[in-house]
Design a protein around this motif. Structure first.
Motif, short mmCIF file in Angstrom:
data_model
loop_
_atom_site.label_atom_id
_atom_site.label_comp_id
_atom_site.label_asym_id
_atom_site.label_seq_id
_atom_site.Cartn_x
_atom_site.Cartn_y
_atom_site.Cartn_z
N PRO A 59 0.67 -1.15 -0.01
CA PRO A 59 -0.07 -0.04 0.06
C PRO A 59 0.80 1.41 0.02
N LEU A 60 2.19 1.33 0.42
CA LEU A 60 2.70 2.55 0.40
C LEU A 60 3.25 2.78 -1.12
N ALA A 61 3.26 1.94 -2.01
CA ALA A 61 3.59 2.38 -3.42
C ALA A 61 2.82 1.09 -4.33
N PRO A 62 1.71 1.31 -4.40
CA PRO A 62 1.00 0.21 -5.30
C PRO A 62 1.32 0.42 -6.77
N GLY A 63 1.46 1.42 -7.32
CA GLY A 63 2.03 1.80 -8.94
C GLY A 63 3.43 1.01 -8.91
N CYS A 64 4.30 0.91 -8.17
CA CYS A 64 5.75 0.69 -8.09
C CYS A 64 5.46 -0.86 -8.13
N LYS A 99 19.80 -7.57 -9.09
CA LYS A 99 19.74 -6.35 -9.58
C LYS A 99 18.88 -6.23 -10.83
N LYS A 100 18.66 -7.13 -11.67
CA LYS A 100 18.02 -6.90 -12.88
C LYS A 100 16.45 -6.80 -12.33
N GLU A 101 15.83 -7.49 -11.58
CA GLU A 101 14.53 -7.30 -10.91
C GLU A 101 14.57 -5.86 -10.35
N PHE A 102 15.51 -5.54 -9.43
CA PHE A 102 15.37 -4.30 -8.59
C PHE A 102 15.40 -3.28 -9.76
N SER A 103 16.11 -3.22 -10.76
CA SER A 103 16.29 -1.94 -11.62
C SER A 103 15.08 -1.75 -12.25
N CYS A 104 14.04 -2.32 -12.29
CA CYS A 104 12.60 -2.04 -12.65
C CYS A 104 12.37 -0.64 -11.86
N ALA A 105 12.49 -0.61 -10.64
CA ALA A 105 12.30 0.34 -10.07
C ALA A 105 12.70 1.69 -10.47
N TYR A 106 13.85 1.69 -10.96
CA TYR A 106 14.48 3.23 -11.64
C TYR A 106 13.50 3.62 -13.00
N ARG A 107 12.84 2.46 -13.61
CA ARG A 107 12.12 2.80 -14.63
C ARG A 107 10.65 3.19 -14.25
N HIS A 108 10.34 2.87 -13.01
CA HIS A 108 8.99 3.46 -12.32
C HIS A 108 9.54 4.40 -11.30
N TRP A 109 10.46 5.08 -11.28
CA TRP A 109 11.01 5.78 -10.07
C TRP A 109 9.83 6.72 -9.22
N SER A 110 9.08 7.27 -9.96
CA SER A 110 8.04 8.33 -9.56
C SER A 110 7.07 7.34 -8.75
N ASP A 111 6.84 6.19 -8.81
CA ASP A 111 6.03 5.18 -7.90
C ASP A 111 6.75 4.56 -7.07
N CYS A 112 8.18 4.34 -7.12
CA CYS A 112 9.11 3.46 -6.37
C CYS A 112 9.70 4.30 -5.38
N LYS A 113 10.18 5.50 -5.67
CA LYS A 113 11.00 6.24 -4.78
C LYS A 113 10.86 6.13 -3.30
N GLN A 118 11.70 5.03 2.47
CA GLN A 118 11.23 4.50 3.56
C GLN A 118 12.51 3.50 4.13
N ALA A 119 12.82 2.71 3.16
CA ALA A 119 14.10 1.72 3.59
C ALA A 119 15.23 2.40 4.24
N GLY A 120 15.47 3.68 3.52
CA GLY A 120 16.66 4.48 4.32
C GLY A 120 16.38 4.88 5.53
N THR A 121 14.90 5.11 6.07
CA THR A 121 14.56 5.55 7.37
C THR A 121 14.91 4.58 8.29
N LEU A 122 14.97 3.36 7.93
CA LEU A 122 14.96 2.08 8.61
C LEU A 122 16.41 1.53 8.54
N GLY A 123 17.46 2.33 8.02
CA GLY A 123 18.74 2.06 8.08
C GLY A 123 19.51 1.11 6.80
#
Length: 137
Positions: A59-64, A99-113, A118-123
């Motif tokens: 629910p934090l990033a359904p578009g991602c 890396k290949k699977e996670f790289s998709c996030a950069y093609r959908h960065w507006s939805d995935c950022k 959030q991960a950064g706030t958890l360290g």
């Protein structure tokens, strides 16, 4: 729904390096860790975007998740590694392994950022660009 045997509970308790409280608190923590591991494993087989811990953060990033369903299984594995196998180092190894699977996030960065932030706030510092991912992995 899988059941947790006494042997699995004992193993989870034995693997819990963080547990320093009373026995009940330790048992609860061990069960939570075990449940997360089971959730991640089940997610791989049942539609990784809609089960386990990934379903909880979806629910934090359904578009991602809609744009990058191939990242759901590896994301569950990376979260499980972070929680049960060594924190940041273990999670980063899983991210780089997929890396290949996670790289998709950069093609959908507006939805995935939002997930990376959030991960950064958890360290857990997630690379904020494909270029950063390439240099870190």
């Amino acid at each position: 729904s899988p059941t947790i045997s006494s042997a699995e509970l004992d193993q989870a308790l034995g693997e819990d390096e963080v547990c320093r409280g009373d026995a009940i608190e330790c048992a609860l923590n061990a069960l939570q860790v075990k449940a997360l591991a089971v959730d991640a494993e089940e997610g791989e087989a049942m539609g990784a975007c809609d089960t386990g811990i990934v379903a909880q953060i979806k629910p934090l990033a359904p578009g991602c998740f809609k744009g990058c369903p191939e990242a759901c299984g590896p994301l569950g594995t990376a979260i499980n590694a972070y929680l049960t196998k060594g924190g940041k180092t273990a999670a980063k190894a899983e991210i780089c392994k997929h890396k290949k699977e996670f790289s998709c996030a950069y093609r959908h960065w507006s939805d995935c950022k939002v997930l990376a932030v959030q991960a950064g706030t958890l360290g857990l510092d997630i690379p904020m660009s494909q270029k950063a991912m390439d240099s870190e992995c």
